[in-house]
Design an enzyme around this catalytic site. Structure first.
Site, PDB file in Angstrom:
ATOM      1  N   CYS A   1       3.015  -8.330  14.234  1.00 19.53           N
ATOM      2  CA  CYS A   1       4.456  -7.910  14.219  1.00 19.53           C
ATOM      3  C   CYS A   1       5.469  -8.802  14.072  1.00 19.53           C
ATOM      4  O   CYS A   1       6.653  -8.954  13.928  1.00 19.53           O
ATOM      5  CB  CYS A   1       4.904  -7.046  15.583  1.00 19.53           C
ATOM      6  SG  CYS A   1       3.609  -5.527  15.862  1.00 19.53           S
TER       7      CYS A   1
ATOM      8  N   LYS B   1      -1.286   5.412  12.252  1.00 15.13           N
ATOM      9  CA  LYS B   1      -0.319   5.041  10.941  1.00 15.13           C
ATOM     10  C   LYS B   1      -1.106   4.244  10.102  1.00 15.13           C
ATOM     11  O   LYS B   1      -2.066   3.274  10.092  1.00 15.13           O
ATOM     12  CB  LYS B   1       0.669   3.838  11.782  1.00 15.13           C
ATOM     13  CG  LYS B   1       1.583   3.468  10.732  1.00 15.13           C
ATOM     14  CD  LYS B   1       2.485   2.060  11.295  1.00 15.13           C
ATOM     15  CE  LYS B   1       3.291   1.563  10.265  1.00 15.13           C
ATOM     16  NZ  LYS B   1       3.635  -0.049  10.348  1.00 15.13           N
TER      17      LYS B   1
ATOM     18  N   CYS C   1      -1.485  -5.366  21.411  1.00 17.83           N
ATOM     19  CA  CYS C   1      -0.613  -4.721  20.644  1.00 17.83           C
ATOM     20  C   CYS C   1      -0.328  -3.206  20.635  1.00 17.83           C
ATOM     21  O   CYS C   1      -1.409  -2.717  20.272  1.00 17.83           O
ATOM     22  CB  CYS C   1      -0.223  -5.292  19.174  1.00 17.83           C
ATOM     23  SG  CYS C   1       0.945  -4.602  18.266  1.00 17.83           S
TER      24      CYS C   1
ATOM     25  N   HIS D   1      -1.056  -2.473  16.515  1.00 20.55           N
ATOM     26  CA  HIS D   1      -2.000  -2.832  15.926  1.00 20.55           C
ATOM     27  C   HIS D   1      -3.246  -3.063  16.520  1.00 20.55           C
ATOM     28  O   HIS D   1      -4.345  -2.945  16.130  1.00 20.55           O
ATOM     29  CB  HIS D   1      -1.693  -4.384  15.327  1.00 20.55           C
ATOM     30  CG  HIS D   1      -0.757  -4.541  14.289  1.00 20.55           C
ATOM     31  ND1 HIS D   1       0.512  -4.781  14.692  1.00 20.55           N
ATOM     32  CD2 HIS D   1      -0.579  -4.251  13.097  1.00 20.55           C
ATOM     33  CE1 HIS D   1       1.462  -4.799  13.530  1.00 20.55           C
ATOM     34  NE2 HIS D   1       0.705  -4.549  12.487  1.00 20.55           N
TER      35      HIS D   1
ATOM     36  N   HIS E   1       0.849  -1.232  -0.105  1.00 18.44           N
ATOM     37  CA  HIS E   1      -0.332   0.099  -0.171  1.00 18.44           C
ATOM     38  C   HIS E   1       0.901   1.202  -0.110  1.00 18.44           C
ATOM     39  O   HIS E   1       2.218   1.063   0.030  1.00 18.44           O
ATOM     40  CB  HIS E   1      -1.046   0.097   0.939  1.00 18.44           C
ATOM     41  CG  HIS E   1      -0.218  -0.338   2.562  1.00 18.44           C
ATOM     42  ND1 HIS E   1       0.607   0.969   3.222  1.00 18.44           N
ATOM     43  CD2 HIS E   1      -0.392  -1.297   3.349  1.00 18.44           C
ATOM     44  CE1 HIS E   1       0.760   0.528   4.234  1.00 18.44           C
ATOM     45  NE2 HIS E   1       0.382  -0.932   4.374  1.00 18.44           N
TER      46      HIS E   1
ATOM     47  N   CYS F   1       2.612 -10.839  19.242  1.00 12.93           N
ATOM     48  CA  CYS F   1       1.807 -10.118  18.425  1.00 12.93           C
ATOM     49  C   CYS F   1       2.132 -10.706  16.701  1.00 12.93           C
ATOM     50  O   CYS F   1       3.285 -10.731  16.487  1.00 12.93           O
ATOM     51  CB  CYS F   1       1.708  -8.777  18.184  1.00 12.93           C
ATOM     52  SG  CYS F   1       1.019  -8.093  16.795  1.00 12.93           S
TER      53      CYS F   1
ATOM     54  N   HIS G   1       4.355   1.245   1.903  1.00 14.06           N
ATOM     55  CA  HIS G   1       5.237   0.671   1.221  1.00 14.06           C
ATOM     56  C   HIS G   1       5.965   1.261   0.045  1.00 14.06           C
ATOM     57  O   HIS G   1       7.061   1.396  -0.248  1.00 14.06           O
ATOM     58  CB  HIS G   1       4.974  -1.029   0.998  1.00 14.06           C
ATOM     59  CG  HIS G   1       4.305  -1.908   2.146  1.00 14.06           C
ATOM     60  ND1 HIS G   1       3.062  -1.953   2.038  1.00 14.06           N
ATOM     61  CD2 HIS G   1       4.861  -2.190   2.999  1.00 14.06           C
ATOM     62  CE1 HIS G   1       2.792  -2.643   3.153  1.00 14.06           C
ATOM     63  NE2 HIS G   1       3.884  -3.070   3.647  1.00 14.06           N
TER      64      HIS G   1
ATOM     65  N   LYS H   1      -2.425  -2.003   7.043  1.00 14.64           N
ATOM     66  CA  LYS H   1      -3.306  -3.000   6.798  1.00 14.64           C
ATOM     67  C   LYS H   1      -4.455  -3.456   8.009  1.00 14.64           C
ATOM     68  O   LYS H   1      -5.581  -3.326   8.010  1.00 14.64           O
ATOM     69  CB  LYS H   1      -2.876  -4.437   6.598  1.00 14.64           C
ATOM     70  CG  LYS H   1      -2.177  -4.382   5.114  1.00 14.64           C
ATOM     71  CD  LYS H   1      -1.472  -5.609   4.895  1.00 14.64           C
ATOM     72  CE  LYS H   1       0.176  -5.365   4.982  1.00 14.64           C
ATOM     73  NZ  LYS H   1       1.059  -6.141   4.614  1.00 14.64           N
TER      74      LYS H   1
HETATM   75  O1  ME8 Z   1       8.205  -5.209   8.789  1.00 15.23           O
HETATM   76  N1  ME8 Z   1       4.142   4.765   6.633  1.00 15.23           N
HETATM   77  O2  ME8 Z   1       7.490  -5.786   6.824  1.00 15.23           O
HETATM   78  P1  ME8 Z   1       6.397  -4.904   6.450  1.00 15.23           P
HETATM   79  C1  ME8 Z   1       5.398   4.538   6.317  1.00 15.23           C
HETATM   80  N2  ME8 Z   1       8.848  -7.958   6.697  1.00 15.23           N
HETATM   81  N3  ME8 Z   1       6.084   3.470   6.000  1.00 15.23           N
HETATM   82  C2  ME8 Z   1       5.222   2.379   6.130  1.00 15.23           C
HETATM   83  C3  ME8 Z   1       3.978   2.530   6.301  1.00 15.23           C
HETATM   84  C4  ME8 Z   1       3.439   3.949   6.847  1.00 15.23           C
HETATM   85  N4  ME8 Z   1       2.354   3.995   7.252  1.00 15.23           N
HETATM   86  N5  ME8 Z   1       3.536   1.093   6.407  1.00 15.23           N
HETATM   87  C5  ME8 Z   1       4.653   0.381   6.035  1.00 15.23           C
HETATM   88  C6  ME8 Z   1       8.283  -6.122   7.787  1.00 15.23           C
HETATM   89  N6  ME8 Z   1       5.510   1.094   5.861  1.00 15.23           N
HETATM   90  C7  ME8 Z   1       9.277  -6.905   7.805  1.00 15.23           C
HETATM   91  C8  ME8 Z   1      10.705  -6.247   7.411  1.00 15.23           C
HETATM   92  S1  ME8 Z   1      13.094  -6.420   6.839  1.00 15.23           S
HETATM   93  C9  ME8 Z   1      14.623  -7.511   7.280  1.00 15.23           C
HETATM   94  C10 ME8 Z   1      11.701  -7.098   7.459  1.00 15.23           C
HETATM   95  C11 ME8 Z   1       6.706   0.688   5.340  1.00 15.23           C
HETATM   96  O3  ME8 Z   1       5.346  -5.608   5.186  1.00 15.23           O
HETATM   97  C12 ME8 Z   1       7.991   0.762   6.200  1.00 15.23           C
HETATM   98  O4  ME8 Z   1       9.172   0.838   5.463  1.00 15.23           O
HETATM   99  O5  ME8 Z   1       5.368  -4.864   7.878  1.00 15.23           O
HETATM  100  C13 ME8 Z   1       7.913   0.017   7.215  1.00 15.23           C
HETATM  101  O6  ME8 Z   1       9.231  -0.093   7.948  1.00 15.23           O
HETATM  102  C14 ME8 Z   1       7.724  -1.225   6.413  1.00 15.23           C
HETATM  103  O7  ME8 Z   1       6.667  -0.828   5.406  1.00 15.23           O
HETATM  104  C15 ME8 Z   1       7.099  -2.461   7.256  1.00 15.23           C
HETATM  105  O8  ME8 Z   1       6.664  -3.608   6.115  1.00 15.23           O
END
Ligand code: ME8
Length: 500
Positions: free
Chosen positions: A129, A300, A147, A150, A18, A126, A21, A303
């Site tokens: 997370c 924030k 959490c 979340h 979204h 969680c 990301h 999802k």
């Molecule tokens: O944490 N504002 O994956 P994830 C800004 N798989 N950035 C955001 C955001 C928001 N509202 N929402 C998501 C994971 N992000 C692990 C990571 S790395 C070795 C493993 C971005 O799918 C931001 O970069 O939950 C956040 O750190 C990342 O998506 C989390 O993605």
């Protein structure tokens, strides 16, 4: 010429990406494109984090096996990144055999070094997370631990597991955080330091019993366990550049690694990652660039909060990827959360892309065709604009070198604004032969275009074609270096959004 290795987090593909990301990935892409433009050798990697309970459950809910689920989702992520013109060099997936091999070897080495041991664990977990929360961290809702991110009830877990001796790395970690500038901006290093000082550094579990989490890398020294998903995921940053397989490549890129992450995963990328690297005798990353959140009505975007903004809706609204890339980079903020709204996005798009840059290109293109038959030869520049150009490039370069993409965008658009003001002042349409004015304007457009190229690659490439100049390093393109402009068309780059 330098070398730079840029990474994004690898995302959980339990749902499509979204706007959050996209925010991280576009930012990392802009850094990668900027460094390519100024002549650096770039390796830019993104990818998916495909193991763990969260993915196992997501697949279960869909009634498919995790393997085909993550395969399908990898295609979905790649198609979104294509939609947004993300120029990654590698898309890594943690289910790739090369990566799994590195995970096994790394944990085996830690086991051999006595840095991994077996013990009983219990705590509140969680799944969203993929993380345990301590009493200090979780919130109590209706008498139950929830959490803090979340807002969902935590699950009580009790199991025998393997621990990584994180506690042994406390001094090392504190020293890195206090005495280096790896973590950027500094406020995040302070945040981690405060937490370490308050809570200490506790050992972390690095395995899960297979009976509960079977979708993961098998623990090489105990087949009843799989490797904890975070431990598996972090290692992507080294497996992706040939760790243990291609030493030359690994040494070449690791030296210059710049990780880009959101602040939600700061702890894992400092306390856990720096220690894990040290345990493997690998030096810490060069930079960890941390950004704040995109929020909506104070929450924030994500999802779980149910307030996601779909990438495809934005791309449709702003016609293609450029509009979305520009808007997100214009509001980008490392230190502070950014509240987003359609009104804010529309107003940036309309006033800066359509009315400022787009309008400048259109006006000058039309004038050049009408007044000079589309061919403009080199002249001396208007001095004021010439100094504005130099100023803008200096500001742009300083901003980019300190990872401040929104200030870099600002420097570029400011120059376009100056050029529009110059047209209004000198009124070239009233002159018989306005070629000096037009040449000045074309140079201002060219340099603005080069600076904006990493952010809006499509529109800027179109302007370069239409006005017959090369996309080149803006830092080395001194004003007055084009002998002859041939204006082939006066493109309308951005159509204004009207109403809702
Ligand atoms: O944490 N504002 O994956 P994830 C800004 N798989 N950035 C955001 C955001 C928001 N509202 N929402 C998501 C994971 N992000 C692990 C990571 S790395 C070795 C493993 C971005 O799918 C931001 O970069 O939950 C956040 O750190 C990342 O998506 C989390 O993605």
């Amino acid at each position: 010429m330098g070398i730079i290795y840029i990474t994004t987090p690898i995302y959980y593909p339990n749902a499509p990406p979204h706007i959050g990301h996209a925010y991280t990935t576009i930012y990392a892409d802009v850094l990668a494109r900027y460094h390519r433009l100024v002549g650096d050798e770039v390796f830019f990697m993104t990818g998916n984090d495909e193991h763990g309970l969260k993915l196992q459950r997501a697949a279960e809910e869909k009634g498919v096996d995790p393997e085909s689920f993550v395969d399908e989702m990898a295609g979905v992520y790649m198609s979104y990144w294509k939609m947004l013109d993300i120029s990654y060099d590698r898309f890594i997936r943690t289910t790739e055999p090369d990566h799994e091999e590195v995970v096994k070897k790394a944990i085996e080495e830690l086991y051999r070094k006595d840095l991994v041991y077996k013990a009983r664990y219990s705590g509140w977990y969680c799944v969203n997370c993929e993380k345990f929360y301590s009493e200090k961290e979780y919130s109590i809702v209706e008498g139950r631990p929830h959490c803090p991110i979340h807002g969902k009830p935590l699950e009580w877990l009790e199991e025998e597991t393997y621990y990584f001796k994180l506690s042994e790395f406390k001094d090392y970690l504190v020293n890195l955080l206090e005495n280096t500038d790896i973590v950027y901006p500094r406020q995040y290093a302070v945040e981690v330091l405060n937490r370490v000082k308050e809570e200490g550094l506790k050992d972390v579990s690095v395995a899960r019993p297979r009976e509960r989490v079977w979708w993961g890398v098998e623990l090489p020294f105990d087949r009843e366990y799989t490797v904890y998903v975070w431990f598996d995921a972090l290692l992507n940053y080294i497996s992706g550049i040939g760790y243990l397989r291609d030493t030359e490549k690994f040494d070449k890129y690791w030296d210059s690694v710049h990780h880009v992450i959101g602040k939600d995963i700061l702890w894992f990328h400092t306390a856990v990652w720096f220690s894990l690297l040290k345990a493997l005798d690998i030096k810490p990353p060069r930079k960890l660039i941390v950004h704040a959140f995109l929020i909506n009505k104070g929450l924030k975007i994500g999802k779980s909060a149910g307030n996601v903004i779909a990438i495809e809706d934005l791309v449709n609204r702003y016609q293609d990827s450029d509009g979305v890339r520009y808007i997100l980079m214009r509001v980008f903020n490392l230190g502070k959360d950014v509240e987003v709204s359609t009104e804010l996005f529309d107003s940036i798009y309309n006033s800066e892309l359509a009315d400022t840059y787009g309008n400048l290109v259109r006006r000058v293109g039309v004038l050049a065709i009408k007044k000079s038959g589309g061919v403009i030869y080199k002249r001396s520049l208007d001095q004021e604009i010439e100094s504005k150009i130099k100023e803008a490039v200096a500001r742009y370069s300083d901003a980019m070198e300190s990872f401040d993409v929104s200030s870099a965008v600002n420097a570029a658009i400011e120059l376009a604004r100056e050029a529009n003001a110059f047209i209004n002042r000198v009124r070239p349409w009233e002159k018989l032969s306005p070629d000096k004015d037009l040449y000045t304007l074309l140079e201002a457009i060219r340099i603005t275009t080069l600076m904006l190229h990493p952010i809006i690659p499509r529109a800027t490439s179109r302007v370069a074609r239409a006005f017959s100049f090369e996309i080149a390093n803006p830092l080395e393109s001194s004003p007055c270096s084009v002998e002859r402009y041939e204006i082939r068309e006066a493109p309308i780059l951005f159509r204004k959004i009207r109403g809702k």
